[in-house]
Design a protein around this motif. Structure first.
Motif, PDB file in Angstrom:
ATOM      1  N   SER A 319      -6.744   0.365  -7.591  1.00  0.00           N
ATOM      2  CA  SER A 319      -7.272   0.463  -6.233  1.00  0.00           C
ATOM      3  C   SER A 319      -6.179   0.986  -5.308  1.00  0.00           C
ATOM      4  N   PRO A 320      -6.319   2.170  -4.736  1.00  0.00           N
ATOM      5  CA  PRO A 320      -5.277   2.695  -3.836  1.00  0.00           C
ATOM      6  C   PRO A 320      -5.133   1.857  -2.568  1.00  0.00           C
ATOM      7  N   ARG A 321      -6.222   1.205  -2.110  1.00  0.00           N
ATOM      8  CA  ARG A 321      -6.130   0.376  -0.907  1.00  0.00           C
ATOM      9  C   ARG A 321      -5.184  -0.798  -1.146  1.00  0.00           C
ATOM     10  N   GLN A 322      -5.297  -1.418  -2.311  1.00  0.00           N
ATOM     11  CA  GLN A 322      -4.439  -2.553  -2.609  1.00  0.00           C
ATOM     12  C   GLN A 322      -2.986  -2.132  -2.726  1.00  0.00           C
ATOM     13  N   LEU A 323      -2.722  -0.989  -3.417  1.00  0.00           N
ATOM     14  CA  LEU A 323      -1.350  -0.510  -3.570  1.00  0.00           C
ATOM     15  C   LEU A 323      -0.731  -0.187  -2.217  1.00  0.00           C
ATOM     16  N   VAL A 324      -1.479   0.455  -1.336  1.00  0.00           N
ATOM     17  CA  VAL A 324      -0.956   0.809  -0.011  1.00  0.00           C
ATOM     18  C   VAL A 324      -0.728  -0.450   0.818  1.00  0.00           C
ATOM     19  N   SER A 325      -1.662  -1.407   0.716  1.00  0.00           N
ATOM     20  CA  SER A 325      -1.513  -2.649   1.484  1.00  0.00           C
ATOM     21  C   SER A 325      -0.261  -3.411   1.067  1.00  0.00           C
ATOM     22  N   GLU A 326      -0.015  -3.523  -0.238  1.00  0.00           N
ATOM     23  CA  GLU A 326       1.178  -4.221  -0.708  1.00  0.00           C
ATOM     24  C   GLU A 326       2.455  -3.505  -0.265  1.00  0.00           C
ATOM     25  N   CYS A 327       2.418  -2.176  -0.299  1.00  0.00           N
ATOM     26  CA  CYS A 327       3.593  -1.401   0.124  1.00  0.00           C
ATOM     27  C   CYS A 327       3.890  -1.621   1.608  1.00  0.00           C
ATOM     28  N   LEU A 328       2.849  -1.574   2.446  1.00  0.00           N
ATOM     29  CA  LEU A 328       3.057  -1.741   3.887  1.00  0.00           C
ATOM     30  C   LEU A 328       3.506  -3.155   4.224  1.00  0.00           C
ATOM     31  N   GLU A 329       3.082  -4.157   3.449  1.00  0.00           N
ATOM     32  CA  GLU A 329       3.553  -5.522   3.677  1.00  0.00           C
ATOM     33  C   GLU A 329       5.048  -5.646   3.440  1.00  0.00           C
ATOM     34  N   ASP A 330       5.537  -4.950   2.382  1.00  0.00           N
ATOM     35  CA  ASP A 330       6.977  -5.014   2.101  1.00  0.00           C
ATOM     36  C   ASP A 330       7.798  -4.334   3.190  1.00  0.00           C
ATOM     37  N   TYR A 331       7.218  -3.360   3.883  1.00  0.00           N
ATOM     38  CA  TYR A 331       7.950  -2.617   4.919  1.00  0.00           C
ATOM     39  C   TYR A 331       7.483  -3.028   6.315  1.00  0.00           C
ATOM     40  N   ALA A 332       6.971  -4.264   6.430  1.00  0.00           N
ATOM     41  CA  ALA A 332       6.421  -4.696   7.716  1.00  0.00           C
ATOM     42  C   ALA A 332       7.473  -4.714   8.812  1.00  0.00           C
ATOM     43  N   LEU A 333       8.700  -5.202   8.503  1.00  0.00           N
ATOM     44  CA  LEU A 333       9.746  -5.255   9.515  1.00  0.00           C
ATOM     45  C   LEU A 333      10.167  -3.866   9.974  1.00  0.00           C
ATOM     46  N   ALA A 334      10.319  -2.949   8.999  1.00  0.00           N
ATOM     47  CA  ALA A 334      10.739  -1.586   9.360  1.00  0.00           C
ATOM     48  C   ALA A 334       9.666  -0.840  10.126  1.00  0.00           C
ATOM     49  N   LEU A 335       8.400  -1.275   9.986  1.00  0.00           N
ATOM     50  CA  LEU A 335       7.292  -0.565  10.620  1.00  0.00           C
ATOM     51  C   LEU A 335       6.803  -1.269  11.887  1.00  0.00           C
ATOM     52  N   GLN A 336       7.602  -2.186  12.418  1.00  0.00           N
ATOM     53  CA  GLN A 336       7.156  -2.930  13.591  1.00  0.00           C
ATOM     54  C   GLN A 336       6.907  -2.019  14.790  1.00  0.00           C
ATOM     55  N   ASP A 337       7.748  -1.021  14.980  1.00  0.00           N
ATOM     56  CA  ASP A 337       7.583  -0.126  16.138  1.00  0.00           C
ATOM     57  C   ASP A 337       6.879   1.173  15.743  1.00  0.00           C
ATOM     58  N   ARG A 338       6.250   1.195  14.595  1.00  0.00           N
ATOM     59  CA  ARG A 338       5.538   2.402  14.138  1.00  0.00           C
ATOM     60  C   ARG A 338       4.046   2.096  13.959  1.00  0.00           C
ATOM     61  N   GLU A 339       3.236   3.063  14.268  1.00  0.00           N
ATOM     62  CA  GLU A 339       1.806   2.973  13.966  1.00  0.00           C
ATOM     63  C   GLU A 339       1.539   3.747  12.674  1.00  0.00           C
ATOM     64  N   VAL A 340       1.032   3.057  11.688  1.00  0.00           N
ATOM     65  CA  VAL A 340       0.751   3.686  10.389  1.00  0.00           C
ATOM     66  C   VAL A 340      -0.752   3.901  10.278  1.00  0.00           C
ATOM     67  N   THR A 341      -1.157   5.151  10.189  1.00  0.00           N
ATOM     68  CA  THR A 341      -2.566   5.502  10.034  1.00  0.00           C
ATOM     69  C   THR A 341      -2.868   5.712   8.557  1.00  0.00           C
ATOM     70  N   VAL A 342      -3.779   4.902   8.019  1.00  0.00           N
ATOM     71  CA  VAL A 342      -4.123   4.967   6.596  1.00  0.00           C
ATOM     72  C   VAL A 342      -5.554   5.460   6.470  1.00  0.00           C
ATOM     73  N   ASP A 343      -5.752   6.530   5.677  1.00  0.00           N
ATOM     74  CA  ASP A 343      -7.074   7.110   5.454  1.00  0.00           C
ATOM     75  C   ASP A 343      -7.281   7.242   3.942  1.00  0.00           C
ATOM     76  N   ILE A 344      -8.027   6.315   3.357  1.00  0.00           N
ATOM     77  CA  ILE A 344      -8.256   6.302   1.898  1.00  0.00           C
ATOM     78  C   ILE A 344      -9.734   6.621   1.661  1.00  0.00           C
ATOM     79  N   MET A 345      -9.993   7.723   0.965  1.00  0.00           N
ATOM     80  CA  MET A 345     -11.364   8.208   0.757  1.00  0.00           C
ATOM     81  C   MET A 345     -11.813   8.092  -0.698  1.00  0.00           C
TER      82      MET A 345
END
Length: 465
Positions: A319-345
């Motif tokens: 599931s690409p949604r699960q893989l992306v979600s786990e990745c973004l959780e690990d980088y949550a601190l680094a992405l605090q001031d960033r907006e991440v737009t995820v488009d999974i089709m």
């Protein structure tokens, strides 16, 4: 059995394939000569038979005229002319009968001539007319026999030509088939070694499987190329072993002194050996920061070394949604001031989960490190022509086209400073490229209209042979 050089094999196959065609040409010439001789013989027979029949008709007319003249003018001069006409008729009859080899009508004509040879004693005009009528009937019968003989000869000639055509067609089909088989055989002797070379090159490119043994039945040039490829495979194995060993030993050896340095910094920070002033604490802070950067470099090196050792990916439908979600959780601190737009089709993609996760980790880390602070990061996963496409895009300085290809080489770093003030190893994008390659895919820098930099990873969804 070695087949000789490629040139000898090609010329030999060409000559061997020409042998049946030469035999066919020789047989065709013989049949053509036979047809010519047959046509000449039959033509001479027809011309001769028709000419002799015309001579017999003319002799019949002369004989009938002489006999009727003698029946009117009975003198010795007319009798001699009549005897001469009878002799000419006999000569014409004998020549025609010998030509036809038919004796039925000829025997009747001989009987009629014997009757007419006593023309001096025939005084009855009705009897003479009867003899002449029988003679003319026999001549007509002989003419019919001549026509029938000509038709029979023509029919025999037609049957011979039909049989010869059938024989020629059968022989042509057989010899052409033999030539095609010989051509296919010669082609196969060249194609098989070439296919084997392609197989070896594919194995070398994918770094999977054992190389097939050296060929024994192939041209010398192709066997030489195959030996060079085997040598190249051994050399690549040696270099790969050296590179893997070097990375493994380097990472291991760096870990030991690094652990000692971290332990020493920890003791100094806890002021176990004594109280430290502000300048010493500042130096210790710099030392601990440098130690942390060194630890990051060692972990990247170990990660790259582990990737090199993984030769066979395990494909599953993830599931690409699960893989992306786990990745973004690990980088949550680094992405605090960033907006991440995820488009999974797409709901499922066929990938190796561990390798694909490494791709996500390194591309997100690269976008955080090199993207413009505070600007959004775009992630898209979709299918295009049986390819699973991953796009990770960020805003920042564009990458020059002449430098884009080298970014995926190990230990190659960009010229721009990182946002996290960490010295990069130059292995992140190389790990992305190697992970994609292990899954039979690729990665490249592409131009998009919504971001300045976009890395596109393509993974085939069809099972690779």
């Amino acid at each position: 059995m070695q087949l000789g050089s490629l040139r000898q094999l090609t010329l030999g196959s060409f000559v061997l394939a020409l042998v049946p065609l030469i035999a066919l040409l020789w047989q065709s010439q013989n049949d053509l000569a036979k047809v010519g001789r047959m046509t000449s013989v039959e033509t001479r027979f027809v011309v001769s038979a028709v000419g002799l029949m015309q001579q017999l008709d003319s002799a019949t007319i002369d004989l009938e005229r002489s006999l009727r003249q003698y029946s009117v003018i009975k003198n010795e001069t007319v009798a001699e002319l009549t005897d001469n006409a009878i002799q000419q008729f006999n000569d014409a009859k004998l020549a025609l009968c010998e030509r036809l080899n038919q004796f039925g009508a000829c025997q009747k004509l001989a009987q009629h001539i014997q009757q007419l040879e006593n023309f001096r004693t025939i005084n009855d005009q009705l009897l003479l007319n009867a003899y002449l009528a029988s003679l003319n009937a026999s001549v007509v019968q002989l003419r019919s026999d001549v026509d029938q003989a000509i038709q029979q000869r023509l029919a025999i000639q037609k049957d011979d030509l039909t049989a010869m055509q059938a024989k020629q067609a059968w022989l042509t089909a057989m010899l052409v088939s033999v030539s095609l088989l010989l051509i296919l055989l010669g082609t196969q002797l060249i194609v098989n070694p070439v296919k084997k070379l392609k197989q070896i090159i594919r194995i070398l490119a994918q770094q999977q499987g054992q190389l097939p043994p050296l060929s024994t039945q192939a041209p010398r040039e192709l066997i030489g190329v195959e030996k060079d490829l085997h040598w190249l495979a051994d050399r690549l194995k040696q270099l790969e072993h050296i590179r893997t060993a070097l990375l493994r030993h380097a990472a291991h050896e760096l870990k030991t002194p690094l652990a000692s340095i971290k332990e020493g910094c920890s003791l100094l920070s806890d002021q176990v050996v004594g109280e430290m002033n502000a300048s010493q604490m500042e130096i210790l802070s710099l030392l601990m920061s440098s130690t942390q950067r060194l630890n990051t470099l060692v972990e990247k090196l170990l990660d790259y070394n582990l990737l090199l050792q993984q030769a066979q990916p395990t494909f599953i439908f993830a599931s690409p949604r699960q893989l992306v979600s786990e990745c973004l959780e690990d980088y949550a601190l680094a992405l605090q001031d960033r907006e991440v737009t995820v488009d999974i089709m797409v709901e499922k993609i066929r990938v190796d989960e561990e390798l694909y996760r490494r791709i996500l980790d390194n591309l997100v880390s690269n976008a955080v490190a090199h993207g413009a602070p505070g600007r959004p990061i775009n992630m898209r996963i979709y299918l295009d022509q049986e390819m699973a496409i991953l796009d990770v895009a960020n805003r920042g300085k564009r990458i020059a086209k002449d430098k884009a290809a080298n970014l995926f080489e190990p230990f190659i770093r960009g010229d721009e400073p990182r946002n996290d003030n960490v010295i990069g190893t130059g292995l992140g994008l190389s790990i992305v490229s190697d992970c994609a390659r292990l899954m039979h895919g690729d990665v490249e820098v592409v131009d998009v209209d919504y971001a300045d930099v976009c890395f596109r990873v393509r993974i085939p969804q069809k099972e690779m042979l």
